[in-house]
Design a protein around this motif. Sequence first.
Motif, PDB file in Angstrom:
ATOM      1  N   ARG A   1       1.771   4.877  -2.643  1.00  0.00           N
ATOM      2  CA  ARG A   1       2.440   4.911  -1.340  1.00  0.00           C
ATOM      3  C   ARG A   1       3.491   6.013  -1.322  1.00  0.00           C
ATOM      4  O   ARG A   1       4.172   6.258  -2.313  1.00  0.00           O
ATOM      5  N   ALA A   2       3.604   6.653  -0.170  1.00  0.00           N
ATOM      6  CA  ALA A   2       4.577   7.730   0.007  1.00  0.00           C
ATOM      7  C   ALA A   2       5.105   7.693   1.428  1.00  0.00           C
ATOM      8  O   ALA A   2       4.450   7.172   2.331  1.00  0.00           O
ATOM      9  N   THR A   3       6.280   8.234   1.615  1.00  0.00           N
ATOM     10  CA  THR A   3       6.845   8.431   2.950  1.00  0.00           C
ATOM     11  C   THR A   3       7.021   9.929   3.133  1.00  0.00           C
ATOM     12  O   THR A   3       7.626  10.589   2.280  1.00  0.00           O
ATOM     13  N   VAL A   4       6.466  10.454   4.222  1.00  0.00           N
ATOM     14  CA  VAL A   4       6.499  11.902   4.481  1.00  0.00           C
ATOM     15  C   VAL A   4       6.934  12.144   5.920  1.00  0.00           C
ATOM     16  O   VAL A   4       6.911  11.237   6.754  1.00  0.00           O
ATOM     17  N   VAL A   5       7.310  13.366   6.204  1.00  0.00           N
ATOM     18  CA  VAL A   5       7.717  13.745   7.560  1.00  0.00           C
ATOM     19  C   VAL A   5       6.476  14.205   8.323  1.00  0.00           C
ATOM     20  O   VAL A   5       5.660  14.965   7.793  1.00  0.00           O
ATOM     21  N   GLU A   6       6.349  13.723   9.555  1.00  0.00           N
ATOM     22  CA  GLU A   6       5.190  14.105  10.378  1.00  0.00           C
ATOM     23  C   GLU A   6       5.067  15.624  10.479  1.00  0.00           C
ATOM     24  O   GLU A   6       6.069  16.342  10.453  1.00  0.00           O
ATOM     25  N   ASP A   7       3.835  16.084  10.595  1.00  0.00           N
ATOM     26  CA  ASP A   7       3.535  17.490  10.837  1.00  0.00           C
ATOM     27  C   ASP A   7       4.197  18.418   9.814  1.00  0.00           C
ATOM     28  O   ASP A   7       4.637  19.510  10.142  1.00  0.00           O
ATOM     29  N   THR A   8       4.276  17.944   8.563  1.00  0.00           N
ATOM     30  CA  THR A   8       4.893  18.711   7.480  1.00  0.00           C
ATOM     31  C   THR A   8       4.009  18.579   6.241  1.00  0.00           C
ATOM     32  O   THR A   8       3.604  17.472   5.888  1.00  0.00           O
ATOM     33  N   PRO A   9       3.736  19.696   5.554  1.00  0.00           N
ATOM     34  CA  PRO A   9       2.926  19.583   4.334  1.00  0.00           C
ATOM     35  C   PRO A   9       3.682  18.803   3.258  1.00  0.00           C
ATOM     36  O   PRO A   9       4.917  18.780   3.244  1.00  0.00           O
ATOM     37  N   PHE A  10       2.940  18.165   2.354  1.00  0.00           N
ATOM     38  CA  PHE A  10       3.569  17.435   1.257  1.00  0.00           C
ATOM     39  C   PHE A  10       2.671  17.479   0.030  1.00  0.00           C
ATOM     40  O   PHE A  10       1.461  17.644   0.130  1.00  0.00           O
ATOM     41  N   TYR A  11       3.310  17.347  -1.128  1.00  0.00           N
ATOM     42  CA  TYR A  11       2.576  17.359  -2.391  1.00  0.00           C
ATOM     43  C   TYR A  11       2.173  15.959  -2.811  1.00  0.00           C
ATOM     44  O   TYR A  11       2.939  15.017  -2.651  1.00  0.00           O
TER      45      TYR A  11
ATOM     46  N   LYS B   1       2.963   6.461  11.698  1.00  0.00           N
ATOM     47  CA  LYS B   1       1.592   6.077  11.360  1.00  0.00           C
ATOM     48  C   LYS B   1       1.451   6.118   9.842  1.00  0.00           C
ATOM     49  O   LYS B   1       2.239   6.762   9.155  1.00  0.00           O
ATOM     50  N   THR B   2       0.426   5.459   9.333  1.00  0.00           N
ATOM     51  CA  THR B   2       0.126   5.528   7.909  1.00  0.00           C
ATOM     52  C   THR B   2      -1.235   6.193   7.742  1.00  0.00           C
ATOM     53  O   THR B   2      -2.245   5.700   8.245  1.00  0.00           O
TER      54      THR B   2
ATOM     55  N   VAL C   1      -3.899   7.522  -1.569  1.00  0.00           N
ATOM     56  CA  VAL C   1      -2.482   7.613  -1.218  1.00  0.00           C
ATOM     57  C   VAL C   1      -2.340   7.200   0.242  1.00  0.00           C
ATOM     58  O   VAL C   1      -3.011   7.754   1.118  1.00  0.00           O
ATOM     59  N   ASP C   2      -1.466   6.237   0.502  1.00  0.00           N
ATOM     60  CA  ASP C   2      -1.104   5.890   1.877  1.00  0.00           C
ATOM     61  C   ASP C   2       0.221   6.567   2.185  1.00  0.00           C
ATOM     62  O   ASP C   2       1.243   6.256   1.557  1.00  0.00           O
ATOM     63  N   ALA C   3       0.197   7.508   3.119  1.00  0.00           N
ATOM     64  CA  ALA C   3       1.382   8.290   3.472  1.00  0.00           C
ATOM     65  C   ALA C   3       1.896   7.818   4.833  1.00  0.00           C
ATOM     66  O   ALA C   3       1.277   8.082   5.868  1.00  0.00           O
ATOM     67  N   ALA C   4       3.019   7.107   4.817  1.00  0.00           N
ATOM     68  CA  ALA C   4       3.658   6.655   6.054  1.00  0.00           C
ATOM     69  C   ALA C   4       4.508   7.814   6.592  1.00  0.00           C
ATOM     70  O   ALA C   4       5.296   8.401   5.842  1.00  0.00           O
ATOM     71  N   THR C   5       4.324   8.132   7.852  1.00  0.00           N
ATOM     72  CA  THR C   5       5.039   9.283   8.415  1.00  0.00           C
ATOM     73  C   THR C   5       6.301   8.861   9.162  1.00  0.00           C
ATOM     74  O   THR C   5       6.336   7.839   9.843  1.00  0.00           O
ATOM     75  N   ILE C   6       7.310   9.700   9.022  1.00  0.00           N
ATOM     76  CA  ILE C   6       8.563   9.541   9.745  1.00  0.00           C
ATOM     77  C   ILE C   6       8.491  10.477  10.951  1.00  0.00           C
ATOM     78  O   ILE C   6       8.163  11.657  10.813  1.00  0.00           O
ATOM     79  N   GLU C   7       8.798   9.933  12.106  1.00  0.00           N
ATOM     80  CA  GLU C   7       8.779  10.731  13.330  1.00  0.00           C
ATOM     81  C   GLU C   7      10.019  11.620  13.380  1.00  0.00           C
ATOM     82  O   GLU C   7      11.134  11.200  13.078  1.00  0.00           O
TER      83      GLU C   7
END
Length: 128
Positions: free
Chosen positions: A8-18, A98-99, A118-124
């Motif tokens: 599980r990860a938390t990422v910023v919407e519309d942003t690349p992530f590793y 969204k996840t 990987v489930d990536a939950a996005t922060i708006e």
Amino acid sequence: MPAPQVHRATVVEDTPFYVLSMVKVKDSSHNLIGVQQSDISTITRRVSVAGVEVLASTAITISTSVLNTVSTGNIFVGTAGFNFIDLVPATAVPDGNKTYRVEYIFTLTSGVAFPLLVDAATIEVVRS
């Protein structure tokens, strides 16, 4: 065979992530060891949300994503290190709140395939 672990990860919407992971396989003595580039024939990445494909299956370049030596460099926080790295593009996570499921399928030279999930939950991001 046990169900695969979902990271599980938390990422910023519309942003690349590793995505960094320690990928292991069993050797001939059934000991878990870090996977090597020569062990893998293909890796694919697919991204979906609620079962709907967002990013079609994409081939991942083994020589740049699988490290034959475990890395514990500055990009990684933790003690275990990693031997797999992939930069997921911003187009894979376009919306906040969204996840997204990032699904990697590793196919070994033996023909055996296994997932890395990987489930990536996005922060708006609030924009003016």
